[in-house]
Design an enzyme around this catalytic site. Structure first.
Site, PDB file in Angstrom:
ATOM      1  N   SER A  95      85.608 110.861  44.796  1.00 17.20           N
ATOM      2  CA  SER A  95      84.523 110.739  45.773  1.00 17.20           C
ATOM      3  C   SER A  95      84.638 109.396  46.478  1.00 17.20           C
ATOM      4  CB  SER A  95      83.169 110.837  45.074  1.00 17.20           C
ATOM      5  OG  SER A  95      82.110 110.430  45.918  1.00 17.20           O
TER       6      SER A  95
ATOM      7  N   TYR B 248      77.232 107.731  38.219  1.00 16.22           N
ATOM      8  CA  TYR B 248      78.163 108.559  38.995  1.00 16.22           C
ATOM      9  C   TYR B 248      79.176 107.696  39.736  1.00 16.22           C
ATOM     10  CZ  TYR B 248      79.833 111.991  42.419  1.00 16.22           C
ATOM     11  OH  TYR B 248      80.621 112.813  43.194  1.00 16.22           O
TER      12      TYR B 248
END
Length: 254
Positions: A141, A156
């Protein structure tokens, strides 16, 4: 980019990027192993692949369970006879912050699936990939390069930074065997991720995120799958240890 006779494992294959990736590889002729905990959703993806004339291997597995994760590669090789590509796509976002006191609990859950499982599957797959001169694509990501706007995003973001670093380290170690390792780093994607992780109203969140993207819209899962397919193909035979950003210009606006 034909993948005829190639065998591909896709984790997190029941929805979003994973489902789109599995379907794309099957369209290109690959035999695909679908891995996810939800058997019903896996069956729906398998049905789409069967419509293409391919019969996927369905592996219902909770990858956070080390024992279940440990059978994924062996099941695939026993069924198809080899392994050419590993797509480490499964991932979650669990929110937690230092001041809320729940950062460590969230960190443990996120790191187990987003990083530890990737290391486990890479370790198990490496000997088979060395035989076929195969490769690995990790779905990371753009969060790996940012600090979260919200404190609760810390676990995250840390996990994706760790995944990028593991991608580079494993690429260097496995290069001598002919195995390539790369990552795809999407920005926000218009798919089920927000809903699956219970992060809020997906329509509202995605609309706000689209405003931040320089192009003014979010990518679809199929577009991320296109980049994954390229990295797994012979067209990318000189690419390893790289992180490919596909974020609609999200990073351009900081």
């Amino acid at each position: 980019m034909s993948f005829n006779s190639k065998v591909v494992i896709v984790t997190g294959a029941s929805s979003g990027i994973g489902a789109a990736t599995a379907l794309l590889f099957a369209k290109e002729g690959a035999d695909v192993a679908l891995v996810a905990p939800n058997s019903t959703k896996l069956a729906a993806v398998a049905k789409q692949i069967e419509a293409l004339g391919k019969t996927p291997l369905i592996i219902p597995a909770d990858l956070a369970n080390e024992t279940e994760a440990g059978t994924v590669v062996s099941q695939t090789v026993n069924h198809f006879g080899k392994l050419d590509v590993l797509i480490n796509n499964a991932g979650i976002e669990v929110q937690g912050s230092i001041l809320n006191g729940n950062a460590l609990e969230a960190y443990d859950k996120v790191m187990k699936l987003n990083v530890r499982v990737v290391i486990q599957l890479t370790t198990l797959a490496a000997p088979f990939l060395a035989k076929t001169k195969g490769n690995i694509v990790n779905v990371s990501s753009i969060a790996s390069t940012l600090t979260s706007k919200y404190p609760t995003g810390l676990p995250y973001y840390v996990s994706k930074a760790a995944l990028d670093y593991f991608t580079r380290c494993s690429a260097l170690e496995l290069a001598s065997t002919g195995v390539r390792v790369n990552s795809v780093n999407p920005g926000p994607v218009d798919n089920e991720f927000v809903a699956n992780n219970k992060l809020g109203d997906a329509s509202v969140i995605n609309k706000e995120r689209a405003k931040i993207a320089a192009l003014g819209f979010l990518a679809k899962s199929e577009e991320i799958a296109d980049v994954i397919l390229f990295l797994a193909s012979e067209k990318a035979r000189s690419v390893t240890g790289s992180s490919y950003v596909i974020d609609n210009g999200f990073l351009l606006k900081g």
